[in-house]
Design an enzyme around this catalytic site. Structure first.
Site, PDB file in Angstrom:
ATOM      1  N   CYS A   1       5.714   6.076   4.882  1.00 54.92           N
ATOM      2  CA  CYS A   1       4.609   5.266   4.356  1.00 54.92           C
ATOM      3  C   CYS A   1       3.884   5.907   3.175  1.00 54.92           C
ATOM      4  CB  CYS A   1       3.619   4.918   5.461  1.00 54.92           C
ATOM      5  SG  CYS A   1       4.310   3.770   6.672  1.00 54.92           S
TER       6      CYS A   1
ATOM      7  N   HIS B   1       3.516  -5.147   3.721  1.00 48.46           N
ATOM      8  CA  HIS B   1       3.524  -5.708   5.069  1.00 48.46           C
ATOM      9  C   HIS B   1       3.121  -7.170   5.020  1.00 48.46           C
ATOM     10  CE1 HIS B   1       3.895  -1.786   7.027  1.00 48.46           C
ATOM     11  NE2 HIS B   1       2.973  -1.342   6.195  1.00 48.46           N
TER      12      HIS B   1
ATOM     13  N   HIS C   1       4.965   0.344  -0.346  1.00 46.79           N
ATOM     14  CA  HIS C   1       5.683  -0.646   0.459  1.00 46.79           C
ATOM     15  C   HIS C   1       4.698  -1.733   0.849  1.00 46.79           C
ATOM     16  CE1 HIS C   1       3.690   1.923   3.388  1.00 46.79           C
ATOM     17  NE2 HIS C   1       3.864   0.969   4.289  1.00 46.79           N
TER      18      HIS C   1
ATOM     19  N   HIS D   1       0.849  -1.194   0.000  1.00 49.62           N
ATOM     20  CA  HIS D   1       0.000   0.000   0.000  1.00 49.62           C
ATOM     21  C   HIS D   1       0.883   1.241   0.000  1.00 49.62           C
ATOM     22  CE1 HIS D   1      -0.271   0.775   4.662  1.00 49.62           C
ATOM     23  NE2 HIS D   1       0.920   0.332   4.321  1.00 49.62           N
TER      24      HIS D   1
ATOM     25  N   HIS E   1      -1.089 -10.397  -1.729  1.00 48.84           N
ATOM     26  CA  HIS E   1      -0.250 -10.006  -2.855  1.00 48.84           C
ATOM     27  C   HIS E   1      -0.929  -8.977  -3.760  1.00 48.84           C
ATOM     28  CE1 HIS E   1       2.139 -13.311  -1.370  1.00 48.84           C
ATOM     29  NE2 HIS E   1       3.158 -12.760  -2.014  1.00 48.84           N
TER      30      HIS E   1
ATOM     31  N   GLU F   1       0.197  -5.151  11.566  1.00 47.05           N
ATOM     32  CA  GLU F   1       0.930  -4.674  10.397  1.00 47.05           C
ATOM     33  C   GLU F   1       2.419  -5.014  10.493  1.00 47.05           C
ATOM     34  OE1 GLU F   1      -0.149  -0.739   8.526  1.00 47.05           O
ATOM     35  OE2 GLU F   1       1.833  -0.240   9.289  1.00 47.05           O
TER      36      GLU F   1
END
Length: 150
Positions: A25, A31, A29, A16, A75, A136
């Protein structure tokens, strides 16, 4: 018989970016999310029922969460559809990537609210969603509780 809470955990990888955010952020990137889903209800007491003693079959809960959350978000890359990220989303989609354009900024807080709506809509009427915990990172998570959202 008493009221029981049961929890099932799920793992998925999602990317995201937080458009307009003032930290790292804002960059795309990902998680390794851990989602804990807790439902509440009474165990089945009908001795002729194949699921005697269960609040809900873990397999049935898994099916709901897998279809509503894991299969869609694993994904994938999530962007807020109301930002210029839609241009990047189109480029990624054109190249065969799984992109989700959400009606919200894709923070853990907003994602867990979205997940609660999706899961609640699929639960049998005698089962309630008690809480969700979306982790997260190893040290950061958002929680949603039904009691806070009456």
């Amino acid at each position: 018989m008493g009221i029981i809470r049961i929890t099932k955990q799920f793992n998925f990888e999602t990317g995201h970016a937080l458009y307009g955010y003032d930290g790292k952020c804002r960059n795309v990137h990902g998680h390794s999310y851990k989602l804990s889903v807790t439902v509440i209800g009474r165990p089945i007491t009908d001795t002729s029922h194949v699921k005697l003693g269960m609040v809900i079959d873990f397999g049935d809960l898994k099916k709901i969460v897998k279809e509503e959350i894991v299969d869609q978000f694993d994904h994938a890359t999530v962007f807020n559809k109301n930002t210029p990220h839609v241009e990047l989303a189109k480029e990624l989609t054109d190249r065969g990537h799984n992109v989700i354009l959400a009606d919200y900024q894709p923070t853990s807080e907003n994602m867990v609210i979205d997940f609660a709506k999706r899961i609640r809509a699929r639960l049998p009427e005698n089962i309630s969603l008690h809480s969700l915990r979306l982790q997260e990172t190893d040290t950061s998570f958002a929680e949603w509780y039904a009691s806070d959202n009456q």
